[in-house]
Design an enzyme around this catalytic site. Structure first.
Site, PDB file in Angstrom:
ATOM      1  N   LYS A 175       0.850  -1.183   0.000  1.00  0.00           N
ATOM      2  CA  LYS A 175       0.000   0.000   0.000  1.00  0.00           C
ATOM      3  C   LYS A 175       0.891   1.240   0.000  1.00  0.00           C
ATOM      4  CE  LYS A 175      -4.306   1.523   2.183  1.00  0.00           C
ATOM      5  NZ  LYS A 175      -5.325   1.195   3.188  1.00  0.00           N
ATOM      6  N   GLU A 213     -19.487  -4.723  10.359  1.00  0.00           N
ATOM      7  CA  GLU A 213     -20.383  -3.855  11.116  1.00  0.00           C
ATOM      8  C   GLU A 213     -21.380  -4.646  11.955  1.00  0.00           C
ATOM      9  OE1 GLU A 213     -18.980  -1.704   7.442  1.00  0.00           O
ATOM     10  OE2 GLU A 213     -19.888  -3.673   7.841  1.00  0.00           O
ATOM     11  N   ARG A 259     -25.625  -1.371   7.442  1.00  0.00           N
ATOM     12  CA  ARG A 259     -25.307  -2.788   7.315  1.00  0.00           C
ATOM     13  C   ARG A 259     -25.614  -3.575   8.590  1.00  0.00           C
ATOM     14  NH1 ARG A 259     -19.970  -4.112   3.844  1.00  0.00           N
ATOM     15  NH2 ARG A 259     -20.858  -3.569   1.827  1.00  0.00           N
TER      16      ARG A 259
END
Length: 638
Positions: free
Chosen positions: A292, A377, A405
């Site tokens: 990343k 979540e 969610r």
């Protein structure tokens, strides 16, 4: 989509000669494979140049430059389907699919989206804002192609933590059971699954994806079909040998042919492996390891910091000074640390949004009381419920759009049982440049019907601090929703106490018209109230409402105007209307809020102006329907 001029367009052929020749993936596929590493270098430099000016998601896109090139080089996109997950990895994809000249309009009003968007390009197969959707959607595309007799490849690229969500595993389980023709590319960009890659793993990936290995394995299965004991022995040997050198067992058990890990920055290895896997039937999973922030030193050293950025100086990596005050997110983080120092029972939980929710300092001070559950979540909410059952006081920090969610868990696991959980709901209302996928447009509407849930919306920074403490001390489920960004500049009194439940605050005394503002629209309501000579009420509570005050206002004013940064349907204004109807009030009522459509990306100020929720819009809406005492009921606006 309007074509936005790029100031570097005339210089692009000189600065980016290879990239300038790629308007579409078909152009890319005409290039020599030997030129692709140089193309990757140009693409990465172009991405750095653009995002340094516009801001946006950054480190993840830098990490998938080579992978993006390889995918479009091997697969015949858009006929072959390519689904990105999460969508903020897709900036290089946008650049290679006809949007290079529009990149300086990224995330700006009238410009291109920061996420894949179906109406923006035929290469964006699925709108992707929230994570972990790619495997389910790609599987649906693959099954549809098979049903229609269309021969095409379907590829899901999942990474940046998205594989940790339950939805992804549900799809993996289903795809393996159906033996669907689907390629899943796992972009592992934090070394969370695999050991460091090297020559051995690269060799194994090429070997195991080649025709020889595949034919030997399939041939062995056929030859040993009548000898179950020997076939079982060979199968165990195969899995044992692969398990010794690569983390394949989980995916193989789910029915996927696992290949990898391979170096996601080696274009040659990527292309060779993808070409082999392109011809393989059934569900396949390619595991690539990327860095990343690759290619930009500040982002390589701090990939979390550079995950999403404001415009910055590309030479130093430093953000351009904004001069803004503390954000609501920072106010929450400060409150969280202070509250934890006072009460050992406080536990903080977040679904993969430690930095975004302002919890970094809390995590540093109280590592044993901090739980980042990843992109999960539903688990975050039910985990909090379990802790509350045992007398702890969990605080769940979650974005409004992510709370969607976990709706069932909010109802069934927390509110139905009256458990003492505090929800700090960030990014309520419009979120600016991230657009409709991340907008918190619906939380008041879907939370208001839940029995037993107290819902609060602060109108300034100090009120946010006080309402958070009020929610925490309330012995049951309570939710505080606050917007993205900075407030009106009100100083926070950290010694202030709580607010009486269900008590509004009168901000301005006026006549004829009363503006009932919920949360983020209080400053605009105050400005409009000064112009109108109106009463202005900071409602603070959506549930329970300050019923006594509302009925008093209805009896003493000609017009009540409700203001909320939530969809009008079922929102806070609807609650006021229900109260007045229940008491037989004939007072005129005007609802102002988010319209019944999705609001495209722009600055928050531009979005609010578009919805008529700035002070000018409020004034115009009120003046359009009120010119003195009225005898006819008003239609809702918005």
């Amino acid at each position: 989509m309007p074509d936005q001029p790029n100031p570097d367009a005339l210089l692009a052929p000189l600065r980016f000669p290879l990239l300038s020749a790629v308007d579409l993936p078909a152009d890319l596929r005409l290039m020599s494979e030997d030129d692709l590493p140089a193309l990757a270098h140009e693409l990465r430099a172009f991405l750095i140049e653009c995002v340094s000016r516009t801001g946006g998601h950054f480190a993840a896109g830098l990490g998938v430059v080579e992978l993006t090139i390889a995918l479009h080089y091997v697969f015949n996109t858009p006929d072959d389907r390519l689904v990105w997950d999460v969508g903020h990895q897709a900036y290089p994809h946008k650049i290679l699919t006809g949007r290079r000249q529009q990149m300086l309009s990224l995330r700006q009003k009238g410009g291109i989206s920061g996420f894949p968007k179906r109406c923006e390009s035929p290469y964006d197969m699925l709108g992707v804002g929230h994570s972990s959707t790619s495997i389910s959607a790609a599987m649906g595309m693959a099954l549809a192609a098979a049903r229609k007799g269309e021969r095409r490849q379907v590829v899901a690229v999942i990474g940046d933590g998205a594989l940790g969500a339950g939805l992804a595993f549900e799809a993996l389980n289903h795809a393996g059971a159906l033996d669907v023709d689907l390629l899943v590319v796992l972009n592992d960009n934090e070394m969370s699954i695999s050991p460091p890659v090297g020559a051995i793993s690269k060799h194994l990936a090429r070997l195991l994806s080649g025709k020889l290995y595949t034919s030997v394995r399939e041939g062995s299965k056929t030859a040993l079909r009548g000898l179950p004991q020997i076939r079982e022995l060979v199968g165990r040997w195969e899995e044992h040998m692969k398990g010794m050198v690569m983390p394949s067992t989980l995916f193989e058990e789910l029915g996927f042919n696992y290949i990898g890990p391979i170096d996601g920055h080696d274009i040659g290895a990527l292309i060779a492996t993808l070409r082999n896997m392109r011809t393989m039937p059934g569900p396949r999973l390619l595991h690539v390891v990327t860095q990343k922030g690759k290619g930009y030193e500040p982002a390589e050293g701090q990939p979390v910091t550079y995950h999403g950025v404001a415009p910055f100086d590309r030479k130093t990596g430093r953000p351009r000074a904004s001069g803004a005050g503390p954000t609501y997110t920072q106010i929450f983080g400060d409150w969280l640390c202070a509250a934890a120092a006072r009460d050992e029972r406080l536990i903080a939980i977040t679904p993969a949004m430690c930095e975004g929710s302002g919890m970094t300092e809390f995590a540093r001070r109280h590592p044993s009381r901090f739980f980042d559950v990843g992109i999960a979540e539903q688990h975050a909410v039910t985990l909090a419920a379990g802790m509350a059952c045992e007398g702890l006081k969990p605080v769940v920090a979650i974005y409004s759009s992510f709370l969607q969610r976990a709706y069932d868990q909010l109802i069934h696991d927390v509110c139905l049982q009256g458990l003492d959980v505090t929800f700090a709901v960030d990014r309520a209302g419009q979120v600016g440049e991230d657009g409709p996928t991340h907008a918190g447009s619906f939380d008041l509407s879907f939370c208001r019907p839940i029995p037993g849930l107290v819902i609060m919306a602060p109108g300034d920074e100090d009120e946010c601090h006080r309402l958070l403490q009020t929610a925490f001390e309330y012995p049951g489920p309570a939710l505080v929703r606050y917007p993205r960004g900075v407030g009106a500049g009100v100083a926070v009194d950290r010694q202030a106490g709580t607010v009486p439940i269900g008590r509004a605050r009168r901000r301005r005394e006026g006549r004829d018209i009363a503006l009932l503002a919920f949360g983020s629209l209080v400053p605009a309501a105050c400005a409009a109230g000064d112009e109108l000579g109106a009463t202005v009420i900071d409602m603070r509570f959506v549930k329970p409402l300050d019923e006594e005050l509302i009925l008093e206002l209805a009896a003493t004013h000609e017009l009540l105007v409700t203001l909320e940064e939530n969809t009008i349907a079922g929102g806070a204004g609807a609650a006021v209307g229900e109260l007045l109807a229940a008491h037989g009030s004939a007072t005129r009522l005007l609802h102002l809020g988010l319209p019944d459509r999705y609001i495209d990306h722009a600055s928050q100020a531009e979005q609010r102006a578009e919805c008529g929720l700035d002070s000018a819009g409020i004034l115009a809406a009120v003046r359009a329907v009120y010119s003195g005492p009225m005898t006819e009921p008003l239609a809702s606006a918005g």
